[in-house]
Motif scaffolding. Structure first.
Motif, PDB file in Angstrom:
ATOM      1  N   ALA A 147       0.834  -1.213   0.000  1.00  9.31           N
ATOM      2  CA  ALA A 147       0.000   0.000   0.000  1.00  9.31           C
ATOM      3  C   ALA A 147       0.862   1.253   0.000  1.00  9.31           C
ATOM      4  CB  ALA A 147      -0.922  -0.014   1.219  1.00  9.31           C
ATOM      5  N   ALA A 148       1.887   1.267   0.838  1.00  7.74           N
ATOM      6  CA  ALA A 148       2.772   2.432   0.904  1.00  7.74           C
ATOM      7  C   ALA A 148       3.518   2.614  -0.417  1.00  7.74           C
ATOM      8  CB  ALA A 148       3.756   2.271   2.059  1.00  7.74           C
ATOM      9  N   GLU A 149       3.952   1.509  -0.992  1.00  8.82           N
ATOM     10  CA  GLU A 149       4.737   1.544  -2.230  1.00  8.82           C
ATOM     11  C   GLU A 149       3.954   2.151  -3.391  1.00  8.82           C
ATOM     12  OE1 GLU A 149       6.003  -1.773  -5.498  1.00  8.82           O
ATOM     13  OE2 GLU A 149       6.187  -2.387  -3.393  1.00  8.82           O
ATOM     14  N   VAL A 150       2.662   1.822  -3.494  1.00 10.94           N
ATOM     15  CA  VAL A 150       1.882   2.290  -4.646  1.00 10.94           C
ATOM     16  C   VAL A 150       1.226   3.651  -4.422  1.00 10.94           C
ATOM     17  CG1 VAL A 150       1.468  -0.067  -5.436  1.00 10.94           C
ATOM     18  CG2 VAL A 150      -0.254   1.069  -4.024  1.00 10.94           C
ATOM     19  N   GLY A 151       1.389   4.216  -3.222  1.00 16.54           N
ATOM     20  CA  GLY A 151       0.888   5.573  -2.998  1.00 16.54           C
ATOM     21  C   GLY A 151      -0.418   5.679  -2.238  1.00 16.54           C
ATOM     22  N   CYS A 152      -0.829   4.599  -1.543  1.00 13.07           N
ATOM     23  CA  CYS A 152      -2.006   4.706  -0.684  1.00 13.07           C
ATOM     24  C   CYS A 152      -1.639   5.477   0.590  1.00 13.07           C
ATOM     25  CB  CYS A 152      -2.522   3.326  -0.306  1.00 13.07           C
ATOM     26  SG  CYS A 152      -3.319   2.476  -1.671  1.00 13.07           S
ATOM     27  N   ASP A 153      -2.661   5.978   1.249  1.00 16.58           N
ATOM     28  CA  ASP A 153      -2.443   6.790   2.456  1.00 16.58           C
ATOM     29  C   ASP A 153      -2.400   5.955   3.722  1.00 16.58           C
ATOM     30  OD1 ASP A 153      -2.830   9.603   1.203  1.00 16.58           O
ATOM     31  OD2 ASP A 153      -4.487   8.389   0.459  1.00 16.58           O
ATOM     32  N   GLY A 154      -3.034   4.792   3.686  1.00 18.69           N
ATOM     33  CA  GLY A 154      -3.098   4.007   4.912  1.00 18.69           C
ATOM     34  C   GLY A 154      -3.621   2.614   4.664  1.00 18.69           C
ATOM     35  N   VAL A 155      -3.886   1.934   5.783  1.00 21.84           N
ATOM     36  CA  VAL A 155      -4.384   0.557   5.725  1.00 21.84           C
ATOM     37  C   VAL A 155      -5.490   0.370   6.753  1.00 21.84           C
ATOM     38  CG1 VAL A 155      -2.226  -0.475   4.919  1.00 21.84           C
ATOM     39  CG2 VAL A 155      -2.648  -0.247   7.383  1.00 21.84           C
ATOM     40  N   VAL A 156      -6.280  -0.659   6.526  1.00 17.39           N
ATOM     41  CA  VAL A 156      -7.220  -1.134   7.534  1.00 17.39           C
ATOM     42  C   VAL A 156      -6.635  -2.424   8.084  1.00 17.39           C
ATOM     43  CG1 VAL A 156      -9.561  -1.932   8.002  1.00 17.39           C
ATOM     44  CG2 VAL A 156      -9.173  -0.118   6.312  1.00 17.39           C
ATOM     45  N   ALA A 157      -6.451  -2.479   9.396  1.00 17.89           N
ATOM     46  CA  ALA A 157      -5.863  -3.659  10.026  1.00 17.89           C
ATOM     47  C   ALA A 157      -6.432  -3.809  11.425  1.00 17.89           C
ATOM     48  CB  ALA A 157      -4.343  -3.528  10.091  1.00 17.89           C
ATOM     49  N   SER A 158      -6.428  -5.038  11.939  1.00 18.51           N
ATOM     50  CA  SER A 158      -6.943  -5.270  13.286  1.00 18.51           C
ATOM     51  C   SER A 158      -6.004  -4.662  14.317  1.00 18.51           C
ATOM     52  CB  SER A 158      -7.113  -6.767  13.554  1.00 18.51           C
ATOM     53  OG  SER A 158      -5.936  -7.321  14.115  1.00 18.51           O
ATOM     54  N   GLY A 159      -6.489  -4.575  15.558  1.00 13.24           N
ATOM     55  CA  GLY A 159      -5.698  -3.982  16.628  1.00 13.24           C
ATOM     56  C   GLY A 159      -4.492  -4.795  17.042  1.00 13.24           C
ATOM     57  N   VAL A 174      -1.254   5.795   7.664  1.00 14.03           N
ATOM     58  CA  VAL A 174      -2.428   5.869   8.536  1.00 14.03           C
ATOM     59  C   VAL A 174      -2.942   4.451   8.796  1.00 14.03           C
ATOM     60  CG1 VAL A 174      -4.835   6.648   8.675  1.00 14.03           C
ATOM     61  CG2 VAL A 174      -3.077   8.162   7.728  1.00 14.03           C
ATOM     62  N   ILE A 175      -3.212   4.130  10.055  1.00 20.15           N
ATOM     63  CA  ILE A 175      -3.754   2.811  10.392  1.00 20.15           C
ATOM     64  C   ILE A 175      -5.155   2.992  10.984  1.00 20.15           C
ATOM     65  CG2 ILE A 175      -3.487   0.719  11.768  1.00 20.15           C
ATOM     66  CD1 ILE A 175      -0.472   1.188  11.746  1.00 20.15           C
ATOM     67  N   VAL A 176      -6.138   2.399  10.317  1.00 23.24           N
ATOM     68  CA  VAL A 176      -7.535   2.449  10.747  1.00 23.24           C
ATOM     69  C   VAL A 176      -7.917   1.049  11.224  1.00 23.24           C
ATOM     70  CG1 VAL A 176      -9.904   2.885  10.023  1.00 23.24           C
ATOM     71  CG2 VAL A 176      -8.045   4.289   9.094  1.00 23.24           C
ATOM     72  N   THR A 177      -8.438   0.955  12.435  1.00 20.55           N
ATOM     73  CA  THR A 177      -8.710  -0.351  13.031  1.00 20.55           C
ATOM     74  C   THR A 177     -10.186  -0.538  13.343  1.00 20.55           C
ATOM     75  OG1 THR A 177      -6.491  -0.503  13.958  1.00 20.55           O
ATOM     76  CG2 THR A 177      -8.183  -1.867  14.979  1.00 20.55           C
ATOM     77  N   PRO A 178     -10.827  -1.507  12.674  1.00 23.41           N
ATOM     78  CA  PRO A 178     -12.193  -1.914  13.035  1.00 23.41           C
ATOM     79  C   PRO A 178     -12.133  -3.051  14.049  1.00 23.41           C
ATOM     80  CG  PRO A 178     -11.552  -2.969  11.004  1.00 23.41           C
ATOM     81  CD  PRO A 178     -10.339  -2.193  11.486  1.00 23.41           C
ATOM     82  N   GLY A 179     -13.295  -3.565  14.430  1.00 24.04           N
ATOM     83  CA  GLY A 179     -13.333  -4.690  15.357  1.00 24.04           C
ATOM     84  C   GLY A 179     -12.846  -4.306  16.739  1.00 24.04           C
ATOM     85  N   ALA A 204      -2.461   2.402  16.398  1.00 22.05           N
ATOM     86  CA  ALA A 204      -3.538   2.762  15.465  1.00 22.05           C
ATOM     87  C   ALA A 204      -3.854   4.256  15.551  1.00 22.05           C
ATOM     88  CB  ALA A 204      -4.790   1.951  15.761  1.00 22.05           C
ATOM     89  N   ASP A 205      -4.306   4.814  14.424  1.00 22.09           N
ATOM     90  CA  ASP A 205      -4.632   6.242  14.356  1.00 22.09           C
ATOM     91  C   ASP A 205      -6.122   6.518  14.478  1.00 22.09           C
ATOM     92  OD1 ASP A 205      -1.936   7.306  13.698  1.00 22.09           O
ATOM     93  OD2 ASP A 205      -2.184   6.029  11.936  1.00 22.09           O
ATOM     94  N   TYR A 206      -6.946   5.636  13.891  1.00 17.51           N
ATOM     95  CA  TYR A 206      -8.404   5.795  13.899  1.00 17.51           C
ATOM     96  C   TYR A 206      -9.030   4.480  14.323  1.00 17.51           C
ATOM     97  CZ  TYR A 206      -7.693  10.016  11.067  1.00 17.51           C
ATOM     98  OH  TYR A 206      -7.287  11.240  10.614  1.00 17.51           O
ATOM     99  N   LEU A 207     -10.115   4.557  15.098  1.00 13.49           N
ATOM    100  CA  LEU A 207     -10.831   3.373  15.551  1.00 13.49           C
ATOM    101  C   LEU A 207     -12.239   3.400  14.972  1.00 13.49           C
ATOM    102  CD1 LEU A 207      -8.444   3.581  17.546  1.00 13.49           C
ATOM    103  CD2 LEU A 207      -9.984   2.837  19.351  1.00 13.49           C
ATOM    104  N   VAL A 208     -12.647   2.291  14.367  1.00 10.03           N
ATOM    105  CA  VAL A 208     -14.006   2.155  13.839  1.00 10.03           C
ATOM    106  C   VAL A 208     -14.813   1.333  14.840  1.00 10.03           C
ATOM    107  CG1 VAL A 208     -15.448   1.388  11.924  1.00 10.03           C
ATOM    108  CG2 VAL A 208     -13.106   2.185  11.484  1.00 10.03           C
ATOM    109  N   ILE A 209     -15.882   1.914  15.371  1.00  9.02           N
ATOM    110  CA  ILE A 209     -16.710   1.234  16.363  1.00  9.02           C
ATOM    111  C   ILE A 209     -18.165   1.324  15.919  1.00  9.02           C
ATOM    112  CG2 ILE A 209     -17.422   1.167  18.789  1.00  9.02           C
ATOM    113  CD1 ILE A 209     -14.690   2.214  19.553  1.00  9.02           C
ATOM    114  N   GLY A 210     -18.819   0.167  15.874  1.00  7.48           N
ATOM    115  CA  GLY A 210     -20.201   0.119  15.406  1.00  7.48           C
ATOM    116  C   GLY A 210     -21.161  -0.364  16.464  1.00  7.48           C
ATOM    117  N   ARG A 211     -21.239  -1.685  16.632  1.00  8.18           N
ATOM    118  CA  ARG A 211     -22.259  -2.273  17.490  1.00  8.18           C
ATOM    119  C   ARG A 211     -22.224  -1.799  18.942  1.00  8.18           C
ATOM    120  NH1 ARG A 211     -21.848  -8.094  14.498  1.00  8.18           N
ATOM    121  NH2 ARG A 211     -19.801  -7.207  14.026  1.00  8.18           N
ATOM    122  N   PRO A 212     -21.060  -1.600  19.574  1.00  7.56           N
ATOM    123  CA  PRO A 212     -21.069  -1.124  20.964  1.00  7.56           C
ATOM    124  C   PRO A 212     -21.738   0.248  21.129  1.00  7.56           C
ATOM    125  CG  PRO A 212     -18.937  -2.074  20.446  1.00  7.56           C
ATOM    126  CD  PRO A 212     -19.687  -1.975  19.142  1.00  7.56           C
TER     127      PRO A 212
END
Length: 239
Positions: A147-159, A174-179, A204-212
């Protein structure tokens, strides 16, 4: 001197609801507490681009989680449409051709592209069933490097993975973490779950929280508690 991170800028509330009306009601109920929201497949299927534009017009940042993976022309053109909607983040599966097409499609817009590394409901056994012999962590870090090599800004990955990603790719991705689940809230269908405190401490930089939040008796109160935990963790981390 380092600017203090405001947790309200880093919490992404997943609007995983079946109608635009329910999304509107949840956003209205949470008010200024929530600045960033996620629109995923369920809501986008029923409400389409209009819900994204409406949320942007309300001053919300939108993470459009559609996980693009298709031939390059399709990904390139679809990404251009997302950029025109005013979304802040868009997910694309970590396939080289798809990622490169998305980078081309976003052009000079402000849209940030996030590569989906390994879905948070997958574990090593799931990867082996797909014919992948690497561990989850090895695959996540390899895809983060791509992702970094091709010019993306970040990734979605678990904690569980930010530390390994930071070690391999450095501090700027940028690391965005769901779950993410507050302690005692269960795992739902995620295989790799962490608390807000653990996730932020790992990098992680951003946390995605839904059901809670969505399923809480009092979503604003649940959001307040999560924001307080996040703020304490960001302050301890100091970045």
């Amino acid at each position: 001197m380092m600017t203090r991170i405001d947790a309200r800028d880093r919490l992404i509330v997943a609007l995983d609801v079946p109608s635009a009306a329910e999304a509107d009601a949840l956003v209205a109920r949470m008010g200024d507490q929530v600045r960033f929201v996620k629109v995923g497949l369920e809501l986008y299927t029923v409400a389409g681009p209009d819900i994204v534009r409406k949320l942007v017009d309300r001053g919300k940042r939108v993470f459009l989680d559609l996980k693009f993976l298709d031939i390059e022309e399709t990904v390139r053109r679809a990404t251009a449409r997302v950029a025109a909607m005013g979304a802040t983040f868009l997910t694309v599966h970590a396939n080289r051709k798809a990622l490169m097409a998305a980078v081309q499609g976003r052009g000079s817009s402000d849209l940030k592209l996030l590569a989906v590394t390994v879905l948070t409901n997958f574990d090593g056994e799931d990867l082996r069933e797909m014919g992948i012999q690497r561990s989850v962590q090895d695959l996540v870090t390899a895809r983060a490097l791509l992702a970094a090599e091709v010019g993306c800004d970040g990734v979605v990955a678990s904690g569980e993975e930010p530390q390994a990603i930071r070690a391999k790719v450095g501090p700027n991705l940028v690391i965005v973490t769901p779950g993410v689940r507050p302690a005692g809230k269960g795992t739902d269908d995620h295989a790799r779950v962490t608390t807000p405190t653990q996730t932020i401490a790992a990098g992680a930089d951003y946390l995605v929280i839904g059901r809670p939040i969505r399923d809480a008796q009092d979503p604003p109160a649940a959001t307040t508690a999560i924001l307080e935990e996040m703020q304490a963790a960001f302050d301890r981390r100091g970045r």
